[in-house]
Design a protein around this motif. Structure first.
Motif, PDB file in Angstrom:
ATOM      1  N   ARG A   1      33.399   7.242  23.559  1.00 37.51           N
ATOM      2  CA  ARG A   1      32.557   7.075  22.374  1.00 37.51           C
ATOM      3  C   ARG A   1      32.848   5.742  21.679  1.00 37.51           C
ATOM      4  N   LYS A   2      34.130   5.377  21.627  1.00 40.35           N
ATOM      5  CA  LYS A   2      34.505   4.119  20.992  1.00 40.35           C
ATOM      6  C   LYS A   2      34.008   2.917  21.798  1.00 40.35           C
ATOM      7  N   ARG A   3      33.952   3.090  23.128  1.00 38.07           N
ATOM      8  CA  ARG A   3      33.442   2.014  23.976  1.00 38.07           C
ATOM      9  C   ARG A   3      31.942   1.831  23.751  1.00 38.07           C
ATOM     10  N   GLU A   4      31.243   2.958  23.583  1.00 34.14           N
ATOM     11  CA  GLU A   4      29.811   2.881  23.281  1.00 34.14           C
ATOM     12  C   GLU A   4      29.591   2.183  21.939  1.00 34.14           C
ATOM     13  N   GLN A   5      30.414   2.543  20.959  1.00 30.17           N
ATOM     14  CA  GLN A   5      30.327   1.890  19.646  1.00 30.17           C
ATOM     15  C   GLN A   5      30.572   0.387  19.783  1.00 30.17           C
ATOM     16  N   LEU A   6      31.547   0.038  20.582  1.00 29.61           N
ATOM     17  CA  LEU A   6      31.889  -1.365  20.802  1.00 29.61           C
ATOM     18  C   LEU A   6      30.730  -2.102  21.460  1.00 29.61           C
ATOM     19  N   ASN A   7      30.110  -1.466  22.449  1.00 28.78           N
ATOM     20  CA  ASN A   7      28.972  -2.095  23.136  1.00 28.78           C
ATOM     21  C   ASN A   7      27.817  -2.337  22.166  1.00 28.78           C
ATOM     22  N   TRP A   8      27.543  -1.321  21.312  1.00 27.30           N
ATOM     23  CA  TRP A   8      26.481  -1.481  20.319  1.00 27.30           C
ATOM     24  C   TRP A   8      26.802  -2.642  19.374  1.00 27.30           C
ATOM     25  N   LEU A   9      28.060  -2.704  18.946  1.00 23.94           N
ATOM     26  CA  LEU A   9      28.464  -3.732  17.994  1.00 23.94           C
ATOM     27  C   LEU A   9      28.346  -5.125  18.605  1.00 23.94           C
ATOM     28  N   GLU A  10      28.803  -5.269  19.830  1.00 29.59           N
ATOM     29  CA  GLU A  10      28.714  -6.564  20.508  1.00 29.59           C
ATOM     30  C   GLU A  10      27.259  -6.993  20.677  1.00 29.59           C
ATOM     31  N   GLY A  11      26.413  -6.036  21.054  1.00 32.57           N
ATOM     32  CA  GLY A  11      24.995  -6.346  21.213  1.00 32.57           C
ATOM     33  C   GLY A  11      24.344  -6.744  19.897  1.00 32.57           C
ATOM     34  N   ALA A  12      24.710  -6.025  18.829  1.00 28.46           N
ATOM     35  CA  ALA A  12      24.136  -6.318  17.515  1.00 28.46           C
ATOM     36  C   ALA A  12      24.578  -7.684  17.003  1.00 28.46           C
ATOM     37  N   ILE A  13      25.836  -8.047  17.244  1.00 28.17           N
ATOM     38  CA  ILE A  13      26.344  -9.364  16.818  1.00 28.17           C
ATOM     39  C   ILE A  13      25.612 -10.470  17.576  1.00 28.17           C
ATOM     40  N   LYS A  14      25.440 -10.278  18.888  1.00 26.79           N
ATOM     41  CA  LYS A  14      24.726 -11.284  19.690  1.00 26.79           C
ATOM     42  C   LYS A  14      23.280 -11.431  19.218  1.00 26.79           C
TER      43      LYS A  14
ATOM     44  N   ASP B   1      44.162  11.473  30.302  1.00 28.22           N
ATOM     45  CA  ASP B   1      43.928  12.630  29.446  1.00 28.22           C
ATOM     46  C   ASP B   1      42.430  12.762  29.150  1.00 28.22           C
ATOM     47  N   LYS B   2      41.860  13.945  29.414  1.00 23.81           N
ATOM     48  CA  LYS B   2      40.416  14.145  29.321  1.00 23.81           C
ATOM     49  C   LYS B   2      39.894  13.973  27.892  1.00 23.81           C
ATOM     50  N   GLN B   3      40.630  14.560  26.941  1.00 26.24           N
ATOM     51  CA  GLN B   3      40.191  14.481  25.543  1.00 26.24           C
ATOM     52  C   GLN B   3      40.257  13.042  25.022  1.00 26.24           C
ATOM     53  N   ALA B   4      41.339  12.370  25.375  1.00 26.04           N
ATOM     54  CA  ALA B   4      41.489  10.973  24.955  1.00 26.04           C
ATOM     55  C   ALA B   4      40.435  10.098  25.625  1.00 26.04           C
ATOM     56  N   ALA B   5      40.156  10.390  26.905  1.00 28.80           N
ATOM     57  CA  ALA B   5      39.162   9.609  27.639  1.00 28.80           C
ATOM     58  C   ALA B   5      37.779   9.769  27.014  1.00 28.80           C
ATOM     59  N   GLU B   6      37.456  10.988  26.551  1.00 28.02           N
ATOM     60  CA  GLU B   6      36.164  11.243  25.915  1.00 28.02           C
ATOM     61  C   GLU B   6      36.064  10.493  24.579  1.00 28.02           C
ATOM     62  N   PHE B   7      37.170  10.485  23.841  1.00 25.97           N
ATOM     63  CA  PHE B   7      37.229   9.762  22.569  1.00 25.97           C
ATOM     64  C   PHE B   7      37.011   8.268  22.796  1.00 25.97           C
ATOM     65  N   LEU B   8      37.696   7.720  23.806  1.00 22.07           N
ATOM     66  CA  LEU B   8      37.588   6.290  24.093  1.00 22.07           C
ATOM     67  C   LEU B   8      36.203   5.924  24.633  1.00 22.07           C
TER      68      LEU B   8
ATOM     69  N   GLU C   1      36.143  -2.963   9.009  1.00 26.34           N
ATOM     70  CA  GLU C   1      36.152  -1.496   8.900  1.00 26.34           C
ATOM     71  C   GLU C   1      36.088  -0.850  10.285  1.00 26.34           C
ATOM     72  N   ILE C   2      35.275  -1.418  11.176  1.00 23.43           N
ATOM     73  CA  ILE C   2      35.171  -0.892  12.539  1.00 23.43           C
ATOM     74  C   ILE C   2      36.503  -1.039  13.269  1.00 23.43           C
ATOM     75  N   VAL C   3      37.151  -2.192  13.096  1.00 25.54           N
ATOM     76  CA  VAL C   3      38.430  -2.470  13.775  1.00 25.54           C
ATOM     77  C   VAL C   3      39.486  -1.422  13.393  1.00 25.54           C
ATOM     78  N   LYS C   4      39.470  -0.984  12.151  1.00 22.73           N
ATOM     79  CA  LYS C   4      40.469  -0.022  11.675  1.00 22.73           C
ATOM     80  C   LYS C   4      40.420   1.309  12.423  1.00 22.73           C
ATOM     81  N   GLU C   5      39.233   1.679  12.885  1.00 25.41           N
ATOM     82  CA  GLU C   5      39.111   2.997  13.518  1.00 25.41           C
ATOM     83  C   GLU C   5      38.687   2.943  14.987  1.00 25.41           C
ATOM     84  N   ASN C   6      38.638   1.738  15.549  1.00 25.90           N
ATOM     85  CA  ASN C   6      38.326   1.609  16.969  1.00 25.90           C
ATOM     86  C   ASN C   6      39.489   0.916  17.683  1.00 25.90           C
TER      87      ASN C   6
END
Length: 424
Positions: free
Chosen positions: A270-283, A261-268, A39-44
């Motif tokens: 947030r997605k990078r933060e989500q990714l970091n949380w996910l990687e940490g939680a899996i570990k 692009d500033k808006q796209a960079a801001e979106f990415l 589910e995360i992969v679909k939107e990140n």
């Protein structure tokens, strides 16, 4: 000062989110983890793919020849298993827990309490007030209605969770259930000073209740089990290998590294933060499960060596203290997780057994149950053994000294009926 405070609150919020996600993933089975990541992969867009790599460090334990034991169906969960699992989620004083468990094992298949509170108190050698407290704990469990002593109480336990519940309903269901059965609406109106439309609403609420809540925990549906790890013997050594589906690794998409692009960079961001949380939680999940399984094999080595009768008593607190973790963390780690062994697939929770003291040492409850089952299996079916007689045989054959009420408790937990019901 204000800027520092805002920054501190932001950091605290991120830490809380990360902690919550780590705890959530810790409870997931491998299948649930796989579905969650999909589910995360679909939107990140930063996640290019998920690789399931089984290249993990194995832990070995020296051993002698293994003795085979009877296979056990770890997949089958009874009403009692499902209710006991819920006890991990609520705070119960340690001295009250065995009394609550005795009450759970005194429920019938419909979820009703089959013994009186006085019998319960006598069997547990405890005051009636303590048993009443234990009953309240059971009646908090799901499905609502479990632990009732009669139909009226069963319906009341369910109604009290409904939005339109009124206080008069308790007295009606406990003392005048016959009015409802006989459709004596005039008596209900007169006694509780309510109108016809309220009675109509009451009847709808009652019809929504389940008169046999225990049936909601029926185990007839097949449950599919995916073990986290395999415990096996190789070259006289016990080893642990983790299946690849329990160790997912995220591959990052390099296309999104330099976005102007500033808006796209801001979106990415947030997605990078989500990714970091996910990687940490899996570990965190992987490391914690590995620690717990390793400790299980270490402490229950004699079980793997010599079979069921050598299973050691082991509690969540024992493992938590040795791993410097909280018991609730151990509980989440082992929840609905399984390991494959040469003796079959077992729930990790199976290795956590309570015990009783015997000659200065503790014997696991399941070992005593195994002894009781062996005695009953060998009895004359025309003259089945009473609990008192089983107690005497345990003393003679196994040098095991336990009370008659303990024999009865374990016999009930084995779903073995009383002697008069076993007679052929």
């Amino acid at each position: 000062m204000k800027q520092h405070l805002v920054q501190q609150q932001t950091i605290q919020r991120k830490l809380n989110q990360s902690l919550i996600q780590s705890i959530q993933l810790l409870q997931f089975t491998s299948i649930e983890l796989y579905e969650y990541i999909e589910e995360i992969v679909k939107e990140n867009p930063l996640i290019e793919e998920v690789v399931y790599d089984s290249d993990m460090q194995s832990h070995s334990f020296r051993s002698s020849e293994t003795v085979s034991m009877e296979g056990m169906n770890a997949a089958e969960k009874t009403l009692y298993d499902r209710l006991k699992e819920q006890l991990f989620t609520i705070h119960i004083p340690e001295d009250l827990l065995p009394i609550v468990e005795f009450g759970i094992y005194s429920l019938n298949e419909n979820g009703y309490l089959e013994i009186t509170l006085e019998e319960w108190a006598e069997n547990c050698s405890t005051p009636l007030t303590v048993v009443e407290e234990a009953l309240q704990v059971i009646q908090q469990l799901e499905p609502n209605g479990v632990g009732a002593r009669n139909l009226g109480e069963c319906i009341h336990l369910q109604l009290r969770h409904m939005e339109d519940y009124q206080s008069y309903m308790e007295d009606l269901l406990h003392n005048h259930l016959d009015w409802i059965a006989d459709f004596n609406y005039d008596a209900i109106k007169k006694e509780y000073h309510i109108e016809s439309d309220e009675i109509t609403e009451l009847m709808k609420m009652i019809q929504a209740c389940n008169p046999k809540p225990g049936k909601l925990l029926d185990t007839s549906e097949v449950e599919y089990i995916v073990p986290e790890a395999k415990i096996y013997k190789e070259d006289d050594t016990w080893k642990i290998s983790f299946y690849n589906w329990s160790v997912p690794k995220l591959v990052i998409n390099p296309l999104y590294e330099n976005i102007e692009d500033k808006q796209a960079a801001e979106f990415l961001k947030r997605k990078r933060e989500q990714l970091n949380w996910l990687e940490g939680a899996i570990k965190y999940r992987t490391a914690t499960i590995e620690l717990v399984i390793r400790k299980v094999v270490e402490k229950q080595l004699q079980f793997f060596e010599q079979g069921l009768l050598h299973l050691e008593p082991m509690t969540l607190k024992d493992v938590a203290d040795e791993l410097d973790l909280h018991p609730s963390t151990i509980s989440r780690t082992i929840s609905n997780k399984y390991v494959e062994t040469p003796h079959g697939v077992f729930a990790i929770k199976f290795f956590f057994q309570t015990g009783i003291k015997q000659n200065g040492e503790k014997i696991a409850a399941i070992v005593i149950k195994h002894m009781i089952k062996n005695v009953i299996d060998g009895e004359d079916k025309n003259h089945p053994l009473s609990d008192e007689k089983i107690k005497e045989i345990l003393s003679e054959q196994y040098s095991l000294e336990i009370a008659r009420r303990t024999v009865m408790k374990y016999r009930q937990e084995l779903n073995i009926p009383a002697s008069y019901k076993r007679k052929e």
